[in-house]
Design an enzyme around this catalytic site. Structure first.
Site, PDB file in Angstrom:
ATOM      1  N   ASP A   1      -2.118   1.677 -11.130  1.00 17.97           N
ATOM      2  CA  ASP A   1      -1.090   1.387 -10.147  1.00 17.97           C
ATOM      3  C   ASP A   1      -0.156   0.358 -10.770  1.00 17.97           C
ATOM      4  O   ASP A   1      -0.613  -0.674 -11.264  1.00 17.97           O
ATOM      5  CB  ASP A   1      -1.763   0.810  -8.893  1.00 17.97           C
ATOM      6  CG  ASP A   1      -1.051   1.206  -7.627  1.00 17.97           C
ATOM      7  OD1 ASP A   1       0.174   1.011  -7.576  1.00 17.97           O
ATOM      8  OD2 ASP A   1      -1.719   1.678  -6.689  1.00 17.97           O
TER       9      ASP A   1
ATOM     10  N   ASP B   1       4.282   1.497  -7.502  1.00 22.75           N
ATOM     11  CA  ASP B   1       4.226   0.937  -6.153  1.00 22.75           C
ATOM     12  C   ASP B   1       5.573   0.434  -5.641  1.00 22.75           C
ATOM     13  O   ASP B   1       6.272  -0.302  -6.354  1.00 22.75           O
ATOM     14  CB  ASP B   1       3.251  -0.254  -6.192  1.00 22.75           C
ATOM     15  CG  ASP B   1       3.000  -0.844  -4.820  1.00 22.75           C
ATOM     16  OD1 ASP B   1       2.387  -0.156  -3.994  1.00 22.75           O
ATOM     17  OD2 ASP B   1       3.431  -1.990  -4.571  1.00 22.75           O
TER      18      ASP B   1
ATOM     19  N   GLU C   1       6.242   5.797  -5.683  1.00 21.66           N
ATOM     20  CA  GLU C   1       6.134   5.630  -4.237  1.00 21.66           C
ATOM     21  C   GLU C   1       7.534   5.326  -3.742  1.00 21.66           C
ATOM     22  O   GLU C   1       7.982   4.179  -3.759  1.00 21.66           O
ATOM     23  CB  GLU C   1       5.185   4.490  -3.865  1.00 21.66           C
ATOM     24  CG  GLU C   1       4.909   4.479  -2.364  1.00 21.66           C
ATOM     25  CD  GLU C   1       4.406   3.148  -1.824  1.00 21.66           C
ATOM     26  OE1 GLU C   1       3.819   3.144  -0.739  1.00 21.66           O
ATOM     27  OE2 GLU C   1       4.628   2.095  -2.464  1.00 21.66           O
TER      28      GLU C   1
ATOM     29  N   HIS D   1      -4.160   5.365   0.880  1.00 20.11           N
ATOM     30  CA  HIS D   1      -4.816   4.122   1.308  1.00 20.11           C
ATOM     31  C   HIS D   1      -3.977   3.308   2.295  1.00 20.11           C
ATOM     32  O   HIS D   1      -4.424   2.264   2.753  1.00 20.11           O
ATOM     33  CB  HIS D   1      -5.121   3.270   0.078  1.00 20.11           C
ATOM     34  CG  HIS D   1      -3.852   2.775  -0.573  1.00 20.11           C
ATOM     35  ND1 HIS D   1      -2.961   3.626  -1.183  1.00 20.11           N
ATOM     36  CD2 HIS D   1      -3.308   1.542  -0.655  1.00 20.11           C
ATOM     37  CE1 HIS D   1      -1.932   2.924  -1.624  1.00 20.11           C
ATOM     38  NE2 HIS D   1      -2.107   1.655  -1.321  1.00 20.11           N
ATOM     39  N   ASP D   2      -2.753   3.760   2.579  1.00 19.39           N
ATOM     40  CA  ASP D   2      -1.891   3.044   3.529  1.00 19.39           C
ATOM     41  C   ASP D   2      -1.799   3.757   4.876  1.00 19.39           C
ATOM     42  O   ASP D   2      -1.056   3.320   5.755  1.00 19.39           O
ATOM     43  CB  ASP D   2      -0.452   2.954   2.988  1.00 19.39           C
ATOM     44  CG  ASP D   2      -0.334   2.018   1.811  1.00 19.39           C
ATOM     45  OD1 ASP D   2      -1.157   1.090   1.691  1.00 19.39           O
ATOM     46  OD2 ASP D   2       0.598   2.220   0.998  1.00 19.39           O
TER      47      ASP D   2
HETATM   48  O1  TEU Z   1       3.152   0.237  -0.012  1.00 15.63           O
HETATM   49  C1  TEU Z   1       4.512   0.114   0.237  1.00 15.63           C
HETATM   50  C2  TEU Z   1       4.997   0.373   1.627  1.00 15.63           C
HETATM   51  O2  TEU Z   1       6.171   0.227   1.832  1.00 15.63           O
HETATM   52  C3  TEU Z   1       4.153   0.800   2.778  1.00 15.63           C
HETATM   53  O3  TEU Z   1       3.385   1.913   2.593  1.00 15.63           O
HETATM   54  C4  TEU Z   1       3.430  -0.317   3.455  1.00 15.63           C
HETATM   55  O4  TEU Z   1       2.177  -0.530   2.907  1.00 15.63           O
HETATM   56  C5  TEU Z   1       3.248   0.021   4.927  1.00 15.63           C
HETATM   57  O5  TEU Z   1       4.492   0.236   5.453  1.00 15.63           O
HETATM   58  C6  TEU Z   1       2.589  -1.099   5.682  1.00 15.63           C
HETATM   59  O6  TEU Z   1       2.087  -0.587   6.888  1.00 15.63           O
HETATM   60  C7  TEU Z   1       2.678  -0.204  -1.233  1.00 15.63           C
HETATM   61  C8  TEU Z   1       1.165  -0.076  -1.315  1.00 15.63           C
HETATM   62  O7  TEU Z   1       0.822   1.271  -1.252  1.00 15.63           O
HETATM   63  C9  TEU Z   1       0.550  -0.912  -0.257  1.00 15.63           C
HETATM   64  O8  TEU Z   1      -0.846  -0.770  -0.205  1.00 15.63           O
HETATM   65  C10 TEU Z   1       0.924  -2.338  -0.518  1.00 15.63           C
HETATM   66  O9  TEU Z   1       0.476  -3.150   0.534  1.00 15.63           O
HETATM   67  C11 TEU Z   1       2.429  -2.515  -0.667  1.00 15.63           C
HETATM   68  O10 TEU Z   1       3.024  -1.535  -1.503  1.00 15.63           O
HETATM   69  C12 TEU Z   1       2.723  -3.840  -1.319  1.00 15.63           C
HETATM   70  O11 TEU Z   1       2.363  -3.803  -2.662  1.00 15.63           O
END
Ligand code: TEU
Ligand code: CA
Length: 573
Positions: A98, A201, A258, A330-331
């Site tokens: 990541d 990310d 992402e 995972h989100d």
């Molecule tokens: O996620 C980025 C993001 O904008 C969203 O998916 C966010 O986690 C969500 O809106 C919150 O509810 C990435 C990662 O996948 C995430 O796990 C991290 O927390 C985030 O970046 C920060 O690095």
């Protein structure tokens, strides 16, 4: 379209903390992943993305990196990582890490030095602004995890730093070429070690609208979501193109971005030939129905909405490139919990959803446990919630007038913890994930509903075996022209409860047809076609069903097929 090595592969996301614990401390680790590589091979996964395992205080579960060049001791050592790379290579598997470079941790050396000397080299790695007492903050953006994006720089009464995520995740200043060099050096260092590439990310956030400015508030707190700024953002492509040229391209690395909020006209730049990334995720269904005002106001997504989101993406992307298709990560909540209406969640409907998303044009991704049909976990109290985003969302809902019960219900529906509960390996204690105390509760359905690998391996009709069949089908060279490179053409898209599309290759055409209703229904096959072979279904396709279908063709009228409630068929026409 130029063929790439990864086009006919299957990608799998590992959330290391919850995958497999090799030493009984309750936390999944690298040795745990190594121990399960044979399992992933047996499933058919080729490309493995590991959520962050770098040194981190884990304020945001590793998305807050304190040292990009080391492994967090909770996950293992650099030797373990090298071993993982070697063991993966031996099995023709590819490892992605990541890449979290929109921000680092406030415990990173760069940020510590920035606090010591805000005007020095490292101060310029961040966005630090002077705000005299009584003055307003540089802008009114709200961080993704709640509250203003500005916090006081430790040790300085009149200085503030920017964080679009948590306050322990200070944003890196990409406008500074010196910072960009450090990032490229780090990426190349990892690629030289033998990584196949990265999942990247939150990357769209690296470009800020400058100078900082306010936007009209979208809640009573006077703040506005950072995403508002992203609408006006220009020039992120300059950074992304430079990063590609300096790192990924010379290594021929595979990358998946992402990316939220991309503009349709930008898709060729992102994932076209020589795009910034090899692929990026389709989040159209993920974000459907989201309310800016609180999770309790977010709308449910119906099967028709889901279909419409996915088909719109397929149309937007067309042959420009390869989108990455997911139903969860995972989100997000578990896909089966989100996309299958309550009351209808069982093995057949899970197989239907699986086939529908998996055979779309693009790269299919499986998130750990999805192949078992893992579901959301019920929360009985907010105390059980670990995730920072969910805790903030709970507070926001209360603030907006929801009752504690409503707020908790919304958290249960959308919490990131839903996907983060430990992988359910067996019917043993803690689902066989750990011999110690798991860091996050295990979903009790590993026993109550028999959702665990051991049980599903023994049952030829399980979801697990259905996924293996889907994977085998997508990898079958005989169908590559249709299932990998063929166009995706929606079919009967105006019929409620039906999700159906053609995958049309040069030589073959495959029809994926699913019934999202509980009742049986009869549907026409595309004119002039007949079924040559049923490649896959979640029900026994009885003789009757098929004769009816082919009879139509013989009798010179459109052939029909009757689908049972929640049946999906994959037909070679
Ligand atoms: O996620 C980025 C993001 O904008 C969203 O998916 C966010 O986690 C969500 O809106 C919150 O509810 C990435 C990662 O996948 C995430 O796990 C991290 O927390 C985030 O970046 C920060 O690095
Ligand atoms: Ca461990």
């Amino acid at each position: 379209m130029k063929k790439e090595w990864w086009h006919n592969k299957i990608a799998y996301q590992i959330y290391p903390k919850s995958f497999y614990d090799s030493n009984g401390d309750g936390i999944g680790d690298l040795q745990g992943i190594i121990a399960k590589l044979d399992y992933l091979k047996e499933l058919g996964a080729d490309i493995l993305w590991l959520s962050p395992i770098y040194v981190s205080p884990l304020a945001d579960q590793g998305y807050d990196i304190a040292d990009y060049y080391n492994i967090d001791p909770r996950f293992g050592t650099m030797e373990d990582m090298d071993q993982l790379l070697a063991e993966a290579r031996r099995r023709d598997m590819y490892i992605l890490m990541d890449l979290v470079v929109n921000h680092c941790s406030d415990e990173h050396e760069w940020f510590r030095k920035a606090c010591e000397d805000p005007d020095g080299r490292y101060g310029k790695f961040f966005y630090i602004e002077t705000v005299k007492p009584g003055e307003k903050l540089p802008c009114n953006w709200r961080s993704y995890f709640g509250g203003p994006v500005w916090d006081k720089l430790p040790g300085h009464e009149d200085k503030y730093y920017l964080h679009v995520f948590h306050k322990k995740q200070p944003d890196l200043n990409w406008e500074n070429p010196d910072l960009r060099e450090e990032v490229y050096r780090m990426i190349n260092w990892w690629l030289d070690r033998g990584l196949a590439g990265f999942r990247i990310d939150a990357i769209i956030n690296i470009k800020k609208v400058l100078p900082f400015r306010d936007y009209p508030a979208d809640r009573d707190d006077g703040l506005v979501s950072v995403t508002r700024m992203l609408h006006d953002q220009e020039g992120v492509g300059d950074f992304l193109g430079e990063m590609r040229d300096r790192t990924f391209k010379p290594h021929d690395a595979f990358t998946v971005g992402e990316v939220f909020n991309e503009k349709p006209e930008d898709i060729p730049d992102f994932i076209g030939p020589d795009g910034y990334f090899s692929s990026m995720y389709d989040f159209a269904a993920t974000v459907f129905g989201q309310s800016q005002l609180g999770w309790h106001l977010s709308e449910d997504i119906s099967p028709d909405d889901y279909r419409d989101c996915v088909f719109a993406t397929q149309e937007r992307v067309g042959r420009i490139g390869f989108i990455s298709n997911i139903i969860e990560n995972h989100d997000e909540p578990r896909g089966v919990s989100r996309y299958i209406p309550d009351g209808d969640r069982f093995t057949a409907s899970k197989k239907l959803l699986a086939a529908e998303y998996f055979l779309l044009r693009g790269l299919p991704w499986i998130y750990q446990g999805q192949e078992l049909g893992m579901e959301n976990i019920p929360f009985s109290s907010i105390e059980e919630v670990d995730d920072i985003a969910s805790l903030d969302a709970y507070a926001v809902s209360l603030e907006a007038g929801a009752s504690p019960k409503e707020a908790l219900l919304a958290v249960s529906k959308f919490s990131r913890d839903n996907a983060r509960t430990p992988f359910q390996w067996s019917a043993e204690a803690n689902a066989g994930f750990t011999t110690g105390t798991p860091w996050l509760r295990v979903n009790p359905n590993y026993l109550s509903q028999g959702i665990n690998l051991e049980a599903e391996r023994d049952d030829p009709d399980s979801l697990y075996h259905f996924y293996r069949k889907l994977i085998a089908l997508r990898k079958d060279p005989a169908f590559e022209d249709a299932l990998v490179y063929g166009d995706c053409i929606p079919y009967l898209a105006d019929q409620s409860g039906v999700m159906s599309y053609l995958r049309k290759g040069d030589a073959r055409t495959i029809l994926v047809m699913g019934n999202f209703d509980a009742d049986a229904r009869t549907l026409p096959l595309p004119e002039g076609t007949r079924i040559r072979e049923v490649l896959l279904s979640n029900f026994d396709c009885g003789k009757e069903q098929l004769t009816a279908a082919s009879q139509g063709a013989a009798a010179d009228r459109p052939a029909e097929i009757t689908l049972q409630g929640y049946q999906v068929v994959v037909l070679l026409l």
